[in-house]
Scaffold this motif. Structure first.
Motif, PDB file in Angstrom:
ATOM      1  N   MET A 132       0.850  -1.161   0.000  1.00  9.65           N
ATOM      2  CA  MET A 132       0.000   0.000   0.000  1.00  9.65           C
ATOM      3  C   MET A 132       0.906   1.238   0.000  1.00  9.65           C
ATOM      4  O   MET A 132       1.801   1.352   0.826  1.00  9.65           O
ATOM      5  CB  MET A 132      -0.898  -0.023   1.241  1.00  9.65           C
ATOM      6  N   PHE A 133       0.663   2.111  -0.935  1.00  8.25           N
ATOM      7  CA  PHE A 133       1.444   3.328  -1.077  1.00  8.25           C
ATOM      8  C   PHE A 133       0.565   4.547  -0.833  1.00  8.25           C
ATOM      9  O   PHE A 133      -0.627   4.529  -1.120  1.00  8.25           O
ATOM     10  CB  PHE A 133       2.033   3.453  -2.484  1.00  8.25           C
ATOM     11  N   CYS A 134       1.192   5.600  -0.319  1.00  5.62           N
ATOM     12  CA  CYS A 134       0.513   6.885  -0.248  1.00  5.62           C
ATOM     13  C   CYS A 134       1.192   7.802  -1.264  1.00  5.62           C
ATOM     14  O   CYS A 134       2.268   7.498  -1.756  1.00  5.62           O
ATOM     15  CB  CYS A 134       0.590   7.487   1.155  1.00  5.62           C
ATOM     16  N   GLU A 135       0.542   8.899  -1.560  1.00  4.35           N
ATOM     17  CA  GLU A 135       1.127   9.846  -2.508  1.00  4.35           C
ATOM     18  C   GLU A 135       2.245  10.614  -1.818  1.00  4.35           C
ATOM     19  O   GLU A 135       2.078  11.111  -0.702  1.00  4.35           O
ATOM     20  CB  GLU A 135       0.062  10.815  -3.009  1.00  4.35           C
ATOM     21  N   ILE A 136       3.379  10.698  -2.475  1.00  7.24           N
ATOM     22  CA  ILE A 136       4.535  11.411  -1.937  1.00  7.24           C
ATOM     23  C   ILE A 136       4.468  12.851  -2.412  1.00  7.24           C
ATOM     24  O   ILE A 136       4.210  13.115  -3.584  1.00  7.24           O
ATOM     25  CB  ILE A 136       5.853  10.766  -2.411  1.00  7.24           C
ATOM     26  N   GLU A 137       4.719  13.775  -1.504  1.00  9.12           N
ATOM     27  CA  GLU A 137       4.725  15.189  -1.874  1.00  9.12           C
ATOM     28  C   GLU A 137       5.788  15.435  -2.936  1.00  9.12           C
ATOM     29  O   GLU A 137       6.908  14.940  -2.839  1.00  9.12           O
ATOM     30  CB  GLU A 137       5.016  16.053  -0.650  1.00  9.12           C
ATOM     31  N   GLN A 138       5.445  16.211  -3.943  1.00  9.46           N
ATOM     32  CA  GLN A 138       6.365  16.484  -5.048  1.00  9.46           C
ATOM     33  C   GLN A 138       7.642  17.158  -4.556  1.00  9.46           C
ATOM     34  O   GLN A 138       8.730  16.859  -5.028  1.00  9.46           O
ATOM     35  CB  GLN A 138       5.691  17.344  -6.108  1.00  9.46           C
ATOM     36  N   ALA A 139       7.509  18.046  -3.587  1.00 15.92           N
ATOM     37  CA  ALA A 139       8.687  18.741  -3.051  1.00 15.92           C
ATOM     38  C   ALA A 139       9.662  17.747  -2.428  1.00 15.92           C
ATOM     39  O   ALA A 139      10.883  17.930  -2.520  1.00 15.92           O
ATOM     40  CB  ALA A 139       8.258  19.776  -2.022  1.00 15.92           C
ATOM     41  N   TYR A 140       9.149  16.694  -1.827  1.00 17.75           N
ATOM     42  CA  TYR A 140      10.013  15.670  -1.222  1.00 17.75           C
ATOM     43  C   TYR A 140      10.816  14.954  -2.309  1.00 17.75           C
ATOM     44  O   TYR A 140      12.001  14.705  -2.150  1.00 17.75           O
ATOM     45  CB  TYR A 140       9.177  14.663  -0.429  1.00 17.75           C
ATOM     46  N   ILE A 141      10.143  14.637  -3.411  1.00 15.47           N
ATOM     47  CA  ILE A 141      10.821  13.928  -4.504  1.00 15.47           C
ATOM     48  C   ILE A 141      11.841  14.824  -5.190  1.00 15.47           C
ATOM     49  O   ILE A 141      12.906  14.363  -5.601  1.00 15.47           O
ATOM     50  CB  ILE A 141       9.785  13.409  -5.524  1.00 15.47           C
ATOM     51  N   GLU A 142      11.541  16.101  -5.300  1.00 15.94           N
ATOM     52  CA  GLU A 142      12.442  17.020  -5.987  1.00 15.94           C
ATOM     53  C   GLU A 142      13.671  17.390  -5.163  1.00 15.94           C
ATOM     54  O   GLU A 142      14.652  17.889  -5.706  1.00 15.94           O
ATOM     55  CB  GLU A 142      11.684  18.289  -6.372  1.00 15.94           C
ATOM     56  N   ASP A 143      13.640  17.147  -3.871  1.00 12.00           N
ATOM     57  CA  ASP A 143      14.763  17.482  -2.998  1.00 12.00           C
ATOM     58  C   ASP A 143      15.846  16.416  -3.144  1.00 12.00           C
ATOM     59  O   ASP A 143      15.647  15.253  -2.793  1.00 12.00           O
ATOM     60  CB  ASP A 143      14.288  17.559  -1.550  1.00 12.00           C
ATOM     61  N   GLY A 144      16.977  16.803  -3.673  1.00  7.34           N
ATOM     62  CA  GLY A 144      18.070  15.879  -3.917  1.00  7.34           C
ATOM     63  C   GLY A 144      18.574  15.168  -2.680  1.00  7.34           C
ATOM     64  O   GLY A 144      19.055  14.032  -2.757  1.00  7.34           O
ATOM     65  N   PHE A 145      18.457  15.793  -1.522  1.00  8.95           N
ATOM     66  CA  PHE A 145      18.891  15.159  -0.270  1.00  8.95           C
ATOM     67  C   PHE A 145      18.127  13.861  -0.026  1.00  8.95           C
ATOM     68  O   PHE A 145      18.696  12.876   0.440  1.00  8.95           O
ATOM     69  CB  PHE A 145      18.686  16.122   0.911  1.00  8.95           C
ATOM     70  N   ASN A 146      16.838  13.864  -0.358  1.00 10.08           N
ATOM     71  CA  ASN A 146      16.010  12.686  -0.128  1.00 10.08           C
ATOM     72  C   ASN A 146      16.285  11.559  -1.112  1.00 10.08           C
ATOM     73  O   ASN A 146      15.866  10.428  -0.889  1.00 10.08           O
ATOM     74  CB  ASN A 146      14.525  13.070  -0.193  1.00 10.08           C
ATOM     75  N   LEU A 147      16.978  11.877  -2.185  1.00 12.42           N
ATOM     76  CA  LEU A 147      17.280  10.885  -3.218  1.00 12.42           C
ATOM     77  C   LEU A 147      18.704  10.348  -3.113  1.00 12.42           C
ATOM     78  O   LEU A 147      19.109   9.505  -3.914  1.00 12.42           O
ATOM     79  CB  LEU A 147      17.067  11.495  -4.601  1.00 12.42           C
ATOM     80  N   TYR A 148      19.435  10.808  -2.121  1.00 19.63           N
ATOM     81  CA  TYR A 148      20.850  10.447  -1.995  1.00 19.63           C
ATOM     82  C   TYR A 148      21.023   8.921  -1.967  1.00 19.63           C
ATOM     83  O   TYR A 148      20.359   8.219  -1.207  1.00 19.63           O
ATOM     84  CB  TYR A 148      21.456  11.052  -0.729  1.00 19.63           C
ATOM     85  N   GLY A 149      21.886   8.431  -2.824  1.00 22.49           N
ATOM     86  CA  GLY A 149      22.215   7.010  -2.860  1.00 22.49           C
ATOM     87  C   GLY A 149      21.300   6.166  -3.725  1.00 22.49           C
ATOM     88  O   GLY A 149      21.554   4.975  -3.912  1.00 22.49           O
ATOM     89  N   LEU A 150      20.239   6.737  -4.253  1.00 25.44           N
ATOM     90  CA  LEU A 150      19.293   5.959  -5.047  1.00 25.44           C
ATOM     91  C   LEU A 150      19.670   5.883  -6.521  1.00 25.44           C
ATOM     92  O   LEU A 150      19.167   5.026  -7.243  1.00 25.44           O
ATOM     93  CB  LEU A 150      17.878   6.537  -4.921  1.00 25.44           C
ATOM     94  N   ARG A 151      20.546   6.754  -6.959  1.00 30.10           N
ATOM     95  CA  ARG A 151      20.932   6.793  -8.374  1.00 30.10           C
ATOM     96  C   ARG A 151      21.484   5.446  -8.844  1.00 30.10           C
ATOM     97  O   ARG A 151      21.208   5.003  -9.950  1.00 30.10           O
ATOM     98  CB  ARG A 151      21.967   7.889  -8.608  1.00 30.10           C
ATOM     99  N   GLY A 152      22.222   4.775  -8.003  1.00 23.46           N
ATOM    100  CA  GLY A 152      22.810   3.488  -8.373  1.00 23.46           C
ATOM    101  C   GLY A 152      21.870   2.303  -8.215  1.00 23.46           C
ATOM    102  O   GLY A 152      22.195   1.192  -8.619  1.00 23.46           O
TER     103      GLY A 152
END
Length: 79
Positions: A1-21
């Motif tokens: 079950m997923f909830c909608e993630i705020e767009q600002a959260y996804i756009e913040d590079g800090f929250n994406l750290y380490g996911l590129r690989g």
């Protein structure tokens, strides 16, 4: 079950750290998640599958934040 993630959260590079690989075509997947590219522009099922994986990884991080916990609580309690 997923909830909608705020767009600002996804756009913040800090929250994406380490996911590129973790997924191939990271930037293309991110564009697909953020609706910068329409579904017609991303015909490849592999890209869609990677975007789903990326969304799941971002979601796992999001739901341990205060906003994410609140969103999941509201989603579960409304059912």
């Amino acid at each position: 079950m997923f909830c909608e993630i705020e767009q600002a959260y996804i756009e913040d590079g800090f929250n994406l750290y380490g996911l590129r690989g973790c997924v191939g075509n990271f930037l293309d997947c991110l564009d697909l998640i953020l609706d910068r590219v329409g579904p017609d522009d991303s015909d490849e099922s592999h890209l869609t599958q990677n975007a789903c994986t990326l969304y799941g990884l971002i979601h796992a991080r999001y739901i341990i934040t205060a906003h994410g916990l609140d969103a999941m609580y509201n989603k579960v309690s409304s059912k």
